[in-house]
Design an enzyme around this catalytic site. Structure first.
Site, PDB file in Angstrom:
ATOM      1  CG  HIS A 164      -2.001  -0.907   1.286  1.00 51.78           C
ATOM      2  ND1 HIS A 164      -2.241  -1.769   2.330  1.00 51.78           N
ATOM      3  CD2 HIS A 164      -3.001  -1.110   0.402  1.00 51.78           C
ATOM      4  CE1 HIS A 164      -3.340  -2.474   2.076  1.00 51.78           C
ATOM      5  NE2 HIS A 164      -3.818  -2.099   0.919  1.00 51.78           N
ATOM      6  CB  CYS A 251      -3.418  -1.260   8.613  1.00 52.36           C
ATOM      7  SG  CYS A 251      -1.761  -1.300   8.072  1.00 52.36           S
TER       8      CYS A 251
HETATM    9  C1  CIR Z   1      -3.724  -7.346   3.775  1.00 45.90           C
HETATM   10  O1  CIR Z   1      -2.887  -7.893   3.053  1.00 45.90           O
HETATM   11  O2  CIR Z   1      -4.730  -6.801   3.327  1.00 45.90           O
HETATM   12  C2  CIR Z   1      -3.504  -7.372   5.269  1.00 45.90           C
HETATM   13  N1  CIR Z   1      -2.865  -8.608   5.632  1.00 45.90           N
HETATM   14  C3  CIR Z   1      -2.677  -6.194   5.715  1.00 45.90           C
HETATM   15  C4  CIR Z   1      -3.360  -4.888   5.480  1.00 45.90           C
HETATM   16  C5  CIR Z   1      -2.506  -3.742   5.825  1.00 45.90           C
HETATM   17  N2  CIR Z   1      -3.209  -2.545   5.672  1.00 45.90           N
HETATM   18  C6  CIR Z   1      -2.649  -1.376   5.380  1.00 45.90           C
HETATM   19  O3  CIR Z   1      -1.465  -1.288   5.093  1.00 45.90           O
HETATM   20  N3  CIR Z   1      -3.450  -0.339   5.359  1.00 45.90           N
END
Ligand code: CIR
Length: 256
Positions: A164, A251
């Site tokens: 991201h 996140c």
């Molecule tokens: C994913 O791959 O969607 C989750 N394991 C981690 C999400 C991390 N979110 C973020 O960086 N905003």
């Protein structure tokens, strides 16, 4: 200033969260809960009201609430995550968003557009949006269109390497930007005062600014030193269990 924060308790299925780094092992659930509680405590110290949502076992990654909505000072945008296992996750946050915003201030990213909030970085009334494996061109188009309707602006930032946008670049107000890897040289960010995070500490670039305090992850000494040197109060939270599934400080909450 942020007044509110929304978080979601991690579910047991967290162990099956999507990861690009299986070599780090599976998260330890009990440890993850302790870390989550410490994260919430740190947020409270920054003077925000915390809304804690129930765990959602159906969605392993559901504690990463940042990805399912983007909240601006004008309204909230419910996203359409590009990751298949997360695509229906936004449905679980809508009722909560409705307690803060009226229907005319809630907009939706719709298929074939995809967008995850981790790809959105807010700088005042401007929103940078990473074009990633999770966020596509159509999602960005819809997002910018919604922003325009609210008198806000957005622009696309192409990503090559990270999951991201905020995996590698984070705005901590006062024109200060923490940058790692591919974001160090990006022309989009040339005018910011940059704190360059070394490759060995790149995970530490994911810090959050909450009302003049910067919350940083435990174990990233050069990030800590640089953020303190820039004049911020700092709180440190261990996110080791979330790191195992590509999650970090930003996140884990929606701040608005
Ligand atoms: C994913 O791959 O969607 C989750 N394991 C981690 C999400 C991390 N979110 C973020 O960086 N905003």
């Amino acid at each position: 200033m942020f007044t509110n924060v929304i978080v979601r308790k991690p579910c047991r299925a967290l162990l099956d969260g999507i990861t690009s780094a299986p070599e780090l092992g599976k998260p330890d659930y009990d440890k993850a809960l302790i870390q989550h509680a410490a994260y919430v405590e740190a947020l409270k110290k920054c003077g925000v009201n915390v809304t804690m949502l129930e765990a959602e076992e159906e969605f392993p990654d559901s504690c990463f609430v940042e990805d399912v909505s983007v909240i601006t000072r004008k309204g909230a945008i419910i996203t359409n995550p590009g990751a298949a296992s997360r695509n229906k996750e936004p449905e679980k946050i809508i009722d909560t968003i409705k307690t803060f915003f009226t229907d005319d201030r809630i907009a939706y990213i719709k298929a074939p557009g995809t967008l995850e909030g981790g790809d959105v970085m807010m700088v005042g009334d401007h929103f940078y949006v990473g074009r990633s494996a999770r966020t596509n061109e159509e999602g960005i188009r819809q997002f910018i269109e919604i922003l325009k309707g609210w008198g806000l602006t957005g622009s696309e930032v192409p990503l090559e390497k990270v999951l991201h946008l905020k995996t590698g670049v984070n705005y901590i107000e006062n024109n200060n930007l923490l940058v790692a890897g591919e974001f160090i040289e990006k022309p989009e960010f040339a005018d910011y005062s940059k704190i360059i995070v070394p490759e060995s500490e790149s995970y530490g670039a994911n810090c959050i600014w909450v009302n003049d305090t910067v919350i940083i992850a435990e174990g990233y000494p050069s990030v800590l030193e640089a953020v303190e040197k820039a004049g911020y109060k700092v709180l440190i939270v261990d996110t080791s269990e979330y790191r195992k599934i590509d999650g970090g400080l930003s996140c884990l909450s929606l701040r608005f």
